[in-house]
Design a protein around this motif. Structure first.
Motif, PDB file in Angstrom:
ATOM      1  N   ALA A  25       0.837  -1.205   0.000  1.00 18.11           N
ATOM      2  CA  ALA A  25       0.000   0.000   0.000  1.00 18.11           C
ATOM      3  C   ALA A  25       0.872   1.255   0.000  1.00 18.11           C
ATOM      4  CB  ALA A  25      -0.944  -0.008   1.202  1.00 18.11           C
ATOM      5  N   ASP A  26       1.945   1.249   0.794  1.00 18.16           N
ATOM      6  CA  ASP A  26       2.865   2.395   0.826  1.00 18.16           C
ATOM      7  C   ASP A  26       3.528   2.593  -0.525  1.00 18.16           C
ATOM      8  OD1 ASP A  26       2.246   2.761   3.491  1.00 18.16           O
ATOM      9  OD2 ASP A  26       4.115   1.882   4.246  1.00 18.16           O
ATOM     10  N   TYR A  27       3.928   1.492  -1.162  1.00 17.83           N
ATOM     11  CA  TYR A  27       4.554   1.585  -2.481  1.00 17.83           C
ATOM     12  C   TYR A  27       3.560   2.170  -3.489  1.00 17.83           C
ATOM     13  CZ  TYR A  27       6.601   0.366  -6.944  1.00 17.83           C
ATOM     14  OH  TYR A  27       7.096   0.433  -8.222  1.00 17.83           O
ATOM     15  N   ARG A  28       2.328   1.692  -3.468  1.00 19.92           N
ATOM     16  CA  ARG A  28       1.325   2.183  -4.421  1.00 19.92           C
ATOM     17  C   ARG A  28       0.971   3.652  -4.165  1.00 19.92           C
ATOM     18  NH1 ARG A  28      -2.033  -3.251  -5.457  1.00 19.92           N
ATOM     19  NH2 ARG A  28      -0.580  -4.091  -6.983  1.00 19.92           N
ATOM     20  N   GLU A  29       1.028   4.078  -2.909  1.00 17.63           N
ATOM     21  CA  GLU A  29       0.809   5.494  -2.593  1.00 17.63           C
ATOM     22  C   GLU A  29       1.928   6.341  -3.207  1.00 17.63           C
ATOM     23  OE1 GLU A  29       0.973   8.408   1.292  1.00 17.63           O
ATOM     24  OE2 GLU A  29       0.290   6.349   1.594  1.00 17.63           O
ATOM     25  N   LEU A  30       3.161   5.879  -3.063  1.00 16.49           N
ATOM     26  CA  LEU A  30       4.300   6.571  -3.672  1.00 16.49           C
ATOM     27  C   LEU A  30       4.173   6.560  -5.195  1.00 16.49           C
ATOM     28  CD1 LEU A  30       7.092   7.914  -3.592  1.00 16.49           C
ATOM     29  CD2 LEU A  30       8.091   5.620  -3.387  1.00 16.49           C
ATOM     30  N   GLN A  31       3.783   5.431  -5.746  1.00 20.58           N
ATOM     31  CA  GLN A  31       3.578   5.276  -7.181  1.00 20.58           C
ATOM     32  C   GLN A  31       2.575   6.321  -7.691  1.00 20.58           C
ATOM     33  OE1 GLN A  31       1.614   1.554  -8.202  1.00 20.58           O
ATOM     34  NE2 GLN A  31       3.460   0.914  -9.263  1.00 20.58           N
ATOM     35  N   LYS A  32       1.451   6.440  -7.025  1.00 19.04           N
ATOM     36  CA  LYS A  32       0.417   7.390  -7.442  1.00 19.04           C
ATOM     37  C   LYS A  32       0.941   8.820  -7.360  1.00 19.04           C
ATOM     38  CE  LYS A  32      -4.325   8.968  -6.691  1.00 19.04           C
ATOM     39  NZ  LYS A  32      -4.051  10.075  -7.538  1.00 19.04           N
ATOM     40  N   ALA A  33       1.655   9.144  -6.282  1.00 14.48           N
ATOM     41  CA  ALA A  33       2.205  10.499  -6.137  1.00 14.48           C
ATOM     42  C   ALA A  33       3.171  10.812  -7.278  1.00 14.48           C
ATOM     43  CB  ALA A  33       2.904  10.642  -4.781  1.00 14.48           C
ATOM     44  N   ALA A  58      13.435   8.196  -9.620  1.00 16.91           N
ATOM     45  CA  ALA A  58      12.771   8.777  -8.453  1.00 16.91           C
ATOM     46  C   ALA A  58      12.562   7.725  -7.367  1.00 16.91           C
ATOM     47  CB  ALA A  58      11.439   9.409  -8.865  1.00 16.91           C
ATOM     48  N   ILE A  59      12.208   6.507  -7.759  1.00 16.96           N
ATOM     49  CA  ILE A  59      12.043   5.419  -6.791  1.00 16.96           C
ATOM     50  C   ILE A  59      13.383   5.124  -6.096  1.00 16.96           C
ATOM     51  CG2 ILE A  59      11.660   2.908  -6.605  1.00 16.96           C
ATOM     52  CD1 ILE A  59       9.061   4.435  -6.657  1.00 16.96           C
ATOM     53  N   ALA A  60      14.468   5.120  -6.857  1.00 18.21           N
ATOM     54  CA  ALA A  60      15.791   4.883  -6.264  1.00 18.21           C
ATOM     55  C   ALA A  60      16.110   5.948  -5.218  1.00 18.21           C
ATOM     56  CB  ALA A  60      16.862   4.842  -7.350  1.00 18.21           C
ATOM     57  N   VAL A  61      15.748   7.198  -5.500  1.00 15.79           N
ATOM     58  CA  VAL A  61      15.967   8.286  -4.537  1.00 15.79           C
ATOM     59  C   VAL A  61      15.054   8.100  -3.321  1.00 15.79           C
ATOM     60  CG1 VAL A  61      15.719  10.781  -4.161  1.00 15.79           C
ATOM     61  CG2 VAL A  61      16.799   9.933  -6.252  1.00 15.79           C
ATOM     62  N   ALA A  62      13.777   7.805  -3.556  1.00 10.94           N
ATOM     63  CA  ALA A  62      12.812   7.660  -2.461  1.00 10.94           C
ATOM     64  C   ALA A  62      13.222   6.565  -1.480  1.00 10.94           C
ATOM     65  CB  ALA A  62      11.421   7.369  -3.015  1.00 10.94           C
ATOM     66  N   PHE A  63      13.810   5.488  -1.993  1.00  9.43           N
ATOM     67  CA  PHE A  63      14.221   4.373  -1.134  1.00  9.43           C
ATOM     68  C   PHE A  63      15.691   4.463  -0.726  1.00  9.43           C
ATOM     69  CE2 PHE A  63      10.299   2.686  -2.764  1.00  9.43           C
ATOM     70  CZ  PHE A  63       9.830   1.857  -1.755  1.00  9.43           C
ATOM     71  N   ASN A  64      16.361   5.551  -1.111  1.00 12.63           N
ATOM     72  CA  ASN A  64      17.775   5.773  -0.773  1.00 12.63           C
ATOM     73  C   ASN A  64      18.644   4.604  -1.232  1.00 12.63           C
ATOM     74  OD1 ASN A  64      19.941   7.231   0.262  1.00 12.63           O
ATOM     75  ND2 ASN A  64      19.762   6.319   2.288  1.00 12.63           N
ATOM     76  N   LEU A  65      18.443   4.187  -2.477  1.00 11.03           N
ATOM     77  CA  LEU A  65      19.194   3.058  -3.021  1.00 11.03           C
ATOM     78  C   LEU A  65      20.504   3.512  -3.638  1.00 11.03           C
ATOM     79  CD1 LEU A  65      16.331   1.186  -4.927  1.00 11.03           C
ATOM     80  CD2 LEU A  65      17.051   0.916  -2.541  1.00 11.03           C
ATOM     81  N   THR A  66      21.475   2.641  -3.603  1.00  6.28           N
ATOM     82  CA  THR A  66      22.703   2.799  -4.368  1.00  6.28           C
ATOM     83  C   THR A  66      22.555   1.869  -5.562  1.00  6.28           C
ATOM     84  OG1 THR A  66      23.985   3.213  -2.366  1.00  6.28           O
ATOM     85  CG2 THR A  66      25.206   2.516  -4.334  1.00  6.28           C
ATOM     86  N   VAL A  67      22.688   2.418  -6.764  1.00  7.28           N
ATOM     87  CA  VAL A  67      22.516   1.621  -7.972  1.00  7.28           C
ATOM     88  C   VAL A  67      23.780   1.767  -8.813  1.00  7.28           C
ATOM     89  CG1 VAL A  67      21.018   1.114  -9.928  1.00  7.28           C
ATOM     90  CG2 VAL A  67      20.035   2.143  -7.872  1.00  7.28           C
ATOM     91  N   GLU A  68      24.441   0.640  -9.057  1.00  7.67           N
ATOM     92  CA  GLU A  68      25.732   0.665  -9.748  1.00  7.67           C
ATOM     93  C   GLU A  68      25.780  -0.352 -10.871  1.00  7.67           C
ATOM     94  OE1 GLU A  68      28.863   1.778  -6.319  1.00  7.67           O
ATOM     95  OE2 GLU A  68      27.838  -0.149  -6.027  1.00  7.67           O
ATOM     96  N   CYS A  69      26.477   0.033 -11.927  1.00 12.61           N
ATOM     97  CA  CYS A  69      26.693  -0.894 -13.033  1.00 12.61           C
ATOM     98  C   CYS A  69      27.784  -1.878 -12.627  1.00 12.61           C
ATOM     99  CB  CYS A  69      27.117  -0.134 -14.291  1.00 12.61           C
ATOM    100  SG  CYS A  69      27.386  -1.212 -15.720  1.00 12.61           S
ATOM    101  N   GLU A  70      27.487  -3.151 -12.753  1.00 13.31           N
ATOM    102  CA  GLU A  70      28.464  -4.182 -12.413  1.00 13.31           C
ATOM    103  C   GLU A  70      29.199  -4.704 -13.633  1.00 13.31           C
ATOM    104  OE1 GLU A  70      27.246  -7.201  -9.712  1.00 13.31           O
ATOM    105  OE2 GLU A  70      27.494  -5.637  -8.210  1.00 13.31           O
TER     106      GLU A  70
END
Length: 174
Positions: A25-33, A58-70
């Motif tokens: 539900a929290d994810y879908r709320e963020l999705q809608k926003a 934006a999702i990567a920022v919202a969840f504070n993810l580190t995303v790197e090319c391997e």
């Protein structure tokens, strides 16, 4: 005699049903926003809506993810009409949450695929599309409940042109 089991050896979910329902539900709320504030990041193909690159960033920022090319690679898989190379780029990305949980995403794109779309099949476009797919998939695998991004969707050669639409009433896109 009482036998005590080591609780760590028994597979058991960390979250209960109600907690997972709340997380979804929290994810879908963020999705809608995000859908409401970034309608240009939605693409409708047929009767389904898909989220584009900016949404997954934006999702990567919202969840504070580190995303790197391997890893990245380029291969030639035969020739196209006119004897030019049909090269394929592939990329693998890792998305990591602050607590250390991680997911891998892979993406590929070929010159032959780009020739069917609206973009020119330049080396840059083919390479960047593979990277975008891998990034999006890594983020989606980690926090997006396996949602497929717009960049992953295969387009048929003779499909009608894409139409951009905003979210369905109520924001439901899944």
């Amino acid at each position: 005699d009482l036998v005590v089991r080591d609780e760590t050896s028994v597979p058991s979910p960390i979250f209960r049903g109600a907690q997972m329902v709340k997380a979804l539900a929290d994810y879908r709320e963020l999705q809608k926003a995000l859908d409401d504030s970034m309608p240009d990041q939605l693409m409708t193909i047929g009767d389904r809506a898909f989220r584009k690159k900016g949404y997954w960033r934006a999702i990567a920022v919202a969840f504070n993810l580190t995303v790197e090319c391997e890893r990245e690679s380029r291969e030639v898989l035969g020739a196209l009409d006119g004897d030019s190379d049909n090269y394929v780029y592939s990329a693998i990305y890792r998305a990591t949450a602050p607590g250390g949980r991680a997911a891998i995403g892979d993406g590929m794109c070929a010159v032959s695929e780009k020739q069917r779309g609206r973009m020119e099949a330049t080396e840059h476009n083919v390479r960047s599309h593979a990277h975008t797919r891998a990034f999006n998939r890594a983020v989606s695998n980690l926090v997006g409940f396996g949602e497929v991004s717009a960049e992953e969707v295969e387009r048929e050669e003779h499909a009608p042109p894409r139409e951009k639409k905003s979210a369905r009433p109520g924001g439901a896109l899944l």
